[in-house]
Every structure is written in C-alpha cells, then in structure tokens.
Design an enzyme around this catalytic site. Structure first.
Site, short mmCIF file in Angstrom:
data_model
loop_
_atom_site.label_atom_id
_atom_site.label_comp_id
_atom_site.label_asym_id
_atom_site.label_seq_id
_atom_site.Cartn_x
_atom_site.Cartn_y
_atom_site.Cartn_z
CG ASP A 35 -2.03 -0.97 1.15
OD1 ASP A 35 -2.29 -1.46 0.04
OD2 ASP A 35 -2.67 -1.24 2.18
CE LYS A 57 -7.63 4.44 0.06
NZ LYS A 57 -8.91 4.41 0.60
CG MET A 171 -8.01 6.85 7.28
SD MET A 171 -8.86 5.56 6.36
CE MET A 171 -9.22 4.38 7.66
N1 SAH Z 1 -3.50 -0.44 9.14
C1 SAH Z 1 -3.06 0.88 9.53
C2 SAH Z 1 -4.15 1.91 9.39
C3 SAH Z 1 -4.62 2.12 7.96
S1 SAH Z 1 -5.78 3.43 7.84
C4 SAH Z 1 -2.55 0.83 10.97
O1 SAH Z 1 -2.74 -0.16 11.68
O2 SAH Z 1 -1.93 1.80 11.40
C5 SAH Z 1 -4.71 4.77 7.44
C6 SAH Z 1 -4.68 5.78 8.55
O3 SAH Z 1 -3.82 5.36 9.60
C7 SAH Z 1 -4.15 7.15 8.17
O4 SAH Z 1 -5.11 7.93 7.51
C8 SAH Z 1 -3.81 7.72 9.52
O5 SAH Z 1 -4.96 8.14 10.21
C9 SAH Z 1 -3.26 6.48 10.24
N2 SAH Z 1 -1.80 6.42 10.15
C10 SAH Z 1 -1.07 5.48 9.51
N3 SAH Z 1 0.25 5.71 9.67
C11 SAH Z 1 0.36 6.82 10.44
C12 SAH Z 1 1.46 7.55 10.96
N4 SAH Z 1 2.73 7.20 10.72
N5 SAH Z 1 1.19 8.65 11.71
C13 SAH Z 1 -0.08 9.02 11.98
N6 SAH Z 1 -1.16 8.36 11.51
C14 SAH Z 1 -0.94 7.27 10.75
#
Ligand code: SAH
Length: 262
Positions: A35, A57, A171
């Site tokens: 991703d 995406k 998100m």
């Molecule tokens: N599977 C991922 C989440 C996917 S949804 C997990 O477990 O973290 C994607 C969202 O995750 C982003 O829009 C944001 O809200 C959050 N996110 C992912 N990486 C991040 C990071 N390094 N810092 C802050 N938010 C993060």
C-alpha cells in the site's frame, strides 16, 4: 510447490518498528504487493529479485481495484510463489484485510497474518503518552473518520460507559469540525484533551495539542494524521519538545500551538 500469502504489517514507518518476522518475510518474498502507507525506508529492505508492486491509492484514487488485488494475490500464490501483502501499521486495523482473507479462503489459498505496530500506538509513543492509564482511561476505541461520519457507536461516549475511554480516530480527514461535532454529540466534552499526530514514527513527526472544542483550528499537519482524544492526551508531547517550542507548560485550553518532534 504450493504458494502462500502473508498479510504483513509494515508498522507506522520507522523500519526499526518492523517485526523480525516481517523483515524475514520481506527478505524471502517472491512478490510484494504494498500500500502507499508503507514507508520508502521499509521498501528499501526488500532485496532486488523480488517483484514489488504498488497497489495503494493516491489522492483517493485507486491504482488497482480491491478485486484486482485479490486476483493478483491468488494468481501469484497459485504459481507457487511466496506473496507478501504489505500494509501500513497492523494489517487487521482499517486495512481491508477482511475482504482479502475472504477472497483467499474462497480460492483455497494458504495464508497467514503477521501483526504490526498500529498507528495509534505509534502516535501515542510519539506524544509520550499511554493509550490507557489506570488513572484516566480503561478503554481504547479505534475508530475512523473516513467517509461521511466518525464511526462511534451511540453507546461509546464517555457518559454512557462505566469506564473512561481514549478514542483514536484514524483517517480523520480534512473536516475536523465534523469530527469534533460527532464526538461531542456522542458525549465527549468540548474540553476533552486532544492530540493530532502527523507522520508518527518518522523524522517528520509533528504533534498539535488542543481541546476537542478547538479541533478545527488545528494547523494543517500533513498526512497521515491520527487524532487521539481523551484524558490521557492531556500530558501529550514530551517535555523536551515543549521546551523547544517555547512552552513551559501545556497550552491553555483552546490555545493553538504546534510542536515539531525531530
Ligand atoms: N493499518 C493501519 C491503518 C490504515 S488506515 C494501521 O494499523 O496503522 C490509514 C490511517 O492510519 C491514516 O489515515 C492515519 O490516520 C493512520 N496512520 C497510519 N500511519 C500513520 C502515521 N505514521 N502517523 C499518523 N497516523 C498514521
């Protein structure tokens, strides 16, 4: 030889937050389908012979549809290849993994899940707070601000529960006013401490502390961003970062301030 699909968490960005198992699988994968959230530093760890395909995406537009991702995973596995489906954070948290598991099961393709450090944990670590603290919170709600509304069940508000809740909004989107309205409507007080954490677990990490009532006045921190709301957020931002930004104490209620943690 039978192929297999590994649904692997890449963690929040810092390659040191990969699990040893994730690293081992990246080193022996024939194909990696990743991703957009997976950091370049993690992708650099994949050795050259592996086929690396980006299936995320961009700007909300999918390069590849979910069905195409299923077909790719299944197709490669049926060729006998070791496939790593690499997702940011933990693959099982807001990662469409449910659909992928269903497709793999229907196709009778062998698969295994490898958990990763989720963004809420990384954001809390960046801010120097626990998500639970027995003095302030005994529950954590992982929810999403994706699409039209914050998905917080009506009975999830702090007033409706016998325990205090920390909410992590994945998100959160651009419309923070809507996020604020929804949380207040669910029973969170406008004075609830909040931390908006951008790019946690990277050298570009930034944290903004405010109250829920002042959420939409937050500076436009870059994506990915995650919101932590709840009493545990009050002590957010390590002292060193606060001093760097010129704050002796935490910001006043409704005060807007920005601290960058290098
Ligand atoms: N599977 C991922 C989440 C996917 S949804 C997990 O477990 O973290 C994607 C969202 O995750 C982003 O829009 C944001 O809200 C959050 N996110 C992912 N990486 C991040 C990071 N390094 N810092 C802050 N938010 C993060």
């Amino acid at each position: 030889m039978k192929g297999k699909v590994f649904l692997v968490g890449a963690g929040p960005g810092d390659p040191e937050l990969l699990t040893v198992k994730a690293l081992r699988l990246l080193r022996c994968a024939d194909v990696v389908l990743h991703d957009d959230l997976v950091s370049p530093e993690v992708l650099e760890l994949i050795p050259a012979p592996a086929e690396v395909l980006r299936v995320g995406k961009r700007c909300g537009k999918k390069w590849v549809t979910q069905e195409e991702i299923h077909a790719l995973m299944i197709g490669y596995a049926r060729e006998g290849r070791t496939v790593v489906r690499l997702k940011g954070g933990d693959p099982a948290i807001f990662g469409r993994t449910g659909e992928e598991i269903e497709a793999l099961r229907e196709a009778a393709v062998d698969f295994e899940m490898v958990p990763g450090v989720t963004a809420a944990s990384a954001a809390a670590a960046a801010a120097g707070i626990p998500l639970t603290d027995r003095r302030h919170a005994s529950a954590v709600l992982l929810t999403t601000g994706h699409r039209s509304s914050v998905h917080v069940a009506d009975d999830a508000g702090p007033q409706a529960q016998p325990f205090k809740t920390t909410v992590a909004v994945y998100m959160p989107g651009q419309d923070l006013r809507r996020v604020r309205e929804e949380l207040v409507q669910k029973g969170f007080d406008p004075s609830t401490p909040c931390l908006l954490v951008s790019q946690a677990a990277s050298p570009r990490a930034a944290i903004h502390a405010c109250t829920l009532g002042a959420l939409e006045q937050s500076p436009p921190l870059s994506s990915p961003r995650l919101l932590i709301a709840g009493a545990v957020a009050a002590s957010g931002q390590p002292a060193a970062a606060r001093e760097e930004a010129g704050h002796e104490t935490l910001p006043e209620e409704n005060d807007v301030s920005l601290s960058v943690i290098a």
